[in-house]
Design a protein around this motif. Structure first.
Motif, PDB file in Angstrom:
ATOM      1  N   GLU A   1       0.847  -1.269  -0.226  1.00 28.57           N
ATOM      2  CA  GLU A   1      -0.047  -0.011  -0.219  1.00 28.57           C
ATOM      3  C   GLU A   1       0.837   1.464  -0.193  1.00 28.57           C
ATOM      4  OE1 GLU A   1      -2.885   2.294   3.221  1.00 28.57           O
ATOM      5  OE2 GLU A   1      -3.306   0.109   3.028  1.00 28.57           O
ATOM      6  N   ILE A   2       0.461   2.278  -0.692  1.00 28.96           N
ATOM      7  CA  ILE A   2       1.212   3.389  -0.819  1.00 28.96           C
ATOM      8  C   ILE A   2      -0.053   4.510  -0.411  1.00 28.96           C
ATOM      9  CG2 ILE A   2       2.415   5.145  -2.192  1.00 28.96           C
ATOM     10  CD1 ILE A   2       3.286   2.990  -4.112  1.00 28.96           C
ATOM     11  N   SER A   3       0.425   5.028   0.574  1.00 32.69           N
ATOM     12  CA  SER A   3      -0.642   6.168   1.116  1.00 32.69           C
ATOM     13  C   SER A   3       0.119   7.617   1.058  1.00 32.69           C
ATOM     14  CB  SER A   3      -1.102   6.021   2.532  1.00 32.69           C
ATOM     15  OG  SER A   3      -0.062   6.533   3.326  1.00 32.69           O
TER      16      SER A   3
ATOM     17  N   ILE B   1       4.696  -2.555   3.563  1.00 34.40           N
ATOM     18  CA  ILE B   1       5.377  -3.664   2.841  1.00 34.40           C
ATOM     19  C   ILE B   1       5.098  -4.955   3.634  1.00 34.40           C
ATOM     20  CG2 ILE B   1       7.096  -2.013   1.844  1.00 34.40           C
ATOM     21  CD1 ILE B   1       8.861  -3.277   3.817  1.00 34.40           C
ATOM     22  N   ARG B   2       4.761  -5.836   2.665  1.00 38.34           N
ATOM     23  CA  ARG B   2       4.523  -7.358   3.101  1.00 38.34           C
ATOM     24  C   ARG B   2       5.761  -8.008   3.173  1.00 38.34           C
ATOM     25  NH1 ARG B   2       0.451  -8.892   6.012  1.00 38.34           N
ATOM     26  NH2 ARG B   2      -1.293  -8.143   4.654  1.00 38.34           N
TER      27      ARG B   2
ATOM     28  N   VAL C   1       5.711   2.139   7.453  1.00 40.22           N
ATOM     29  CA  VAL C   1       7.028   2.959   7.761  1.00 40.22           C
ATOM     30  C   VAL C   1       6.399   4.426   7.232  1.00 40.22           C
ATOM     31  CG1 VAL C   1       8.214   2.372   5.710  1.00 40.22           C
ATOM     32  CG2 VAL C   1       9.239   3.526   7.641  1.00 40.22           C
ATOM     33  N   SER C   2       6.535   5.587   8.122  1.00 39.33           N
ATOM     34  CA  SER C   2       6.376   6.741   7.417  1.00 39.33           C
ATOM     35  C   SER C   2       7.294   7.291   6.453  1.00 39.33           C
ATOM     36  CB  SER C   2       6.174   7.815   8.507  1.00 39.33           C
ATOM     37  OG  SER C   2       7.041   8.102   9.459  1.00 39.33           O
ATOM     38  N   TYR C   3       7.021   8.247   5.603  1.00 43.01           N
ATOM     39  CA  TYR C   3       8.104   8.490   4.676  1.00 43.01           C
ATOM     40  C   TYR C   3       9.171   9.326   5.367  1.00 43.01           C
ATOM     41  CZ  TYR C   3       4.842   7.585   1.206  1.00 43.01           C
ATOM     42  OH  TYR C   3       4.179   6.963   0.258  1.00 43.01           O
ATOM     43  N   SER C   4       8.895  10.062   6.330  1.00 50.09           N
ATOM     44  CA  SER C   4      10.168  10.579   7.151  1.00 50.09           C
ATOM     45  C   SER C   4      10.898   9.890   7.709  1.00 50.09           C
ATOM     46  CB  SER C   4       9.347  11.817   8.067  1.00 50.09           C
ATOM     47  OG  SER C   4       8.625  11.049   9.018  1.00 50.09           O
TER      48      SER C   4
END
Length: 272
Positions: A132-134, A140-141, A150-153
């Motif tokens: 999933e990309i939010s 990630i599986r 994991v958050s992008y930051s």
């Protein structure tokens, strides 16, 4: 008249606006999907990634508009906004990590660094397929079945294996008492076996010739954790076959080590 009076009531207005927002979000998503179905401007993975991102964005925007509409019935938003510069600054400071997540998410997306379904390694220790990309985080599986978010930051390093090819690199750590000449002969045999049995996994050029066959790289590291020396085998394979090819090579290494009585490295804590 009764019907019109009913529509003037605040709860009914809020309900109607909620339904309108839901319908608008649905139509936007449907329109994007129809556009991608009717065109071939982007590749399939890129389209799938944008669809996932669009779903997240429309959901967030829909909620934002709904809450703004609800608050407008109880507060004077114009005065609230113009008279709350300090509050807005404080909120910006508090929400800086969230804002940073949004900005970095857009950067990853529009620079085409990630796609839905890509195999990635995050910060060197988390690896799996993007599920999933939010607009704030990735999910990630992992191979153990766990879903890692994991958050992008918090992403300091991201390796993407979906570029059409991956390099299988498997190794044995043999005891330092193992005769290297004997180990070399055995490892060369393993590389040959892998090429004969698993050649279909190798990445090939336009002439059908492997770009990089399975090969023995000799000793790639000495005195690993003070236990022994590393002997490795590598080969360039198609990205889709990376996991299966790695399993096959590991099996051949384990079987050959068993058959030839190679001296495997042991932990210093091993008691006899």
């Amino acid at each position: 008249m009764l019907f019109l009076e009913l529509f003037k009531q605040v709860p009914v207005k809020i309900l109607m606006v909620a339904l309108l927002i839901i319908l608008t979000v649905y139509l936007i998503r449907k329109s994007i999907k129809l556009f991608f179905d009717k065109t071939s401007i982007l590749d399939e993975k890129r389209e799938e990634t944008l669809m996932h991102f669009a779903k997240q964005v429309t959901k967030v925007l829909g909620l934002v508009f709904f809450f703004i509409y609800v608050l407008s019935h109880y507060f004077d938003l114009a005065k609230l906004v113009t008279g709350s510069v300090v509050v807005a600054g404080a909120l910006a400071l508090i929400l800086q990590h969230i804002i940073r997540d949004y900005i970095m998410g857009l950067t990853y997306l529009f620079e085409r660094q990630i796609h839905h379904g890509d195999y990635v390694i995050i910060n060197g220790d988390r690896q799996g397929k993007i599920e999933e990309i939010s607009i704030r985080h990735l999910k990630i599986r992992q191979y153990d079945g766990y879903l890692y978010t994991v958050s992008y930051s918090n992403i300091t390093e991201l390796q993407n294996g979906n570029r059409g090819m991956r390099r299988v690199n498997e190794s044995l750590i043999l005891n330092y008492r193992q005769n290297p000449d004997d180990a070399f002969m055995v490892m060369e045999e393993v590389a040959q076996i892998c090429n004969e049995k698993y050649g279909e996994y190798l990445l090939k050029d336009e002439n059908g010739i492997p770009v990089e066959s399975f090969k023995f790289n000799q000793i790639t590291e000495l005195n690993v954790d003070f236990r022994g020396n590393r002997y490795s085998i590598s080969g360039l394979v198609k990205e889709a076959d990376f996991v299966e090819a790695s399993k096959k090579v590991r099996y051949e290494l384990a079987m050959t080590a068993y058959k030839n009585d190679l001296m495997m490295a042991e932990s210093l804590n091993t008691s006899h």
